[in-house]
Design a protein around this motif. Structure first.
Motif, short mmCIF file in Angstrom:
data_model
loop_
_atom_site.label_atom_id
_atom_site.label_comp_id
_atom_site.label_asym_id
_atom_site.label_seq_id
_atom_site.Cartn_x
_atom_site.Cartn_y
_atom_site.Cartn_z
N ILE A 149 14.46 32.35 -14.66
CA ILE A 149 14.14 33.62 -15.31
C ILE A 149 12.63 33.79 -15.42
CG2 ILE A 149 14.28 34.92 -17.48
CD1 ILE A 149 17.09 33.67 -17.85
N TYR A 151 16.07 38.03 -23.93
CA TYR A 151 17.43 37.54 -23.72
C TYR A 151 17.94 36.99 -25.05
CZ TYR A 151 21.32 34.71 -22.05
OH TYR A 151 22.56 34.16 -21.87
N GLU A 152 19.12 37.43 -25.47
CA GLU A 152 19.67 36.96 -26.73
C GLU A 152 21.15 36.67 -26.54
OE1 GLU A 152 19.64 38.12 -31.45
OE2 GLU A 152 18.71 39.45 -30.00
N GLN A 153 21.58 35.49 -27.01
CA GLN A 153 22.98 35.11 -26.92
C GLN A 153 23.30 34.10 -28.00
OE1 GLN A 153 24.11 33.06 -23.31
NE2 GLN A 153 26.26 33.18 -23.77
N LYS A 162 17.40 33.38 -28.99
CA LYS A 162 16.64 34.50 -28.45
C LYS A 162 15.44 33.98 -27.68
CE LYS A 162 14.39 38.76 -29.92
NZ LYS A 162 14.04 39.60 -31.07
N LYS A 197 12.14 35.48 -25.53
CA LYS A 197 11.36 36.67 -25.22
C LYS A 197 10.18 36.26 -24.36
CE LYS A 197 8.85 40.43 -27.43
NZ LYS A 197 8.43 41.02 -28.70
#
Length: 160
Positions: A10, A24-26, A30, A32
């Motif tokens: 990424i 991206y958060e899951q 998070k 960033k």
């Protein structure tokens, strides 16, 4: 949770693209990434429960944007056989069955699937955490007596 290699991919894609910010958060994690200029590398602002090794030239910054020291790149991070043992609950991490006994495992310890690696105490219940596969403990990511969150990485294991 993302694997180290996925995070590296990424970072590389963001660095090579024209986008300036990526989030991206899951499951409470998070990540960033933000480019601050055309000549500067991607910076990563992470809000994750466990440390994640990243490659240079990525700089780690605090949420306030203040640069920190370059992150240490671990040799083991390049190994695709790494597995993380995570906490199945919120509680207190204990490395040994009692204060006067030795730790269940240490760096370099060999573990088998279902070997007890630590205890997480929650509401006066002591829950034994087991290794999920055979391997060797590469890193212990929390300290004895530390509060841990659900899903927080506790150990890195090199699978055999």
């Amino acid at each position: 949770m993302l694997k180290v290699q996925e995070i590296r991919e990424i970072i590389k894609l963001v660095d090579q693209s024209s986008i300036t910010e990526f989030v991206y958060e899951q499951e409470g994690t998070k990540i960033k990434m933000k480019k601050t200029g055309a000549d500067q590398p991607v910076q990563i602002i992470k809000e994750v429960p466990a440390a994640i090794a990243v490659q240079a030239p990525v700089k780690e910054v605090t949420p306030a944007g203040q640069p920190q020291a370059e992150p240490e790149v671990k040799q083991e991070a390049a190994n695709t056989n790494l597995h993380t043992i995570t906490s199945p609950m919120v509680g207190t991490f204990y490395a040994s069955p009692s204060p006067e006994e030795d730790n269940y495992v240490s760096r370099g310890s060999k573990v088998k699937k279902d070997s007890i690696v630590c205890i997480v105490e929650a509401m006066k219940l002591f829950n034994e955490i087991e290794a999920e596969e055979n391997g060797e403990i590469v890193d212990i990511l929390v300290k004895d007596g530390q509060l841990v969150e659900y899903g927080q990485a506790l150990f890195t294991v090199k699978a055999e």
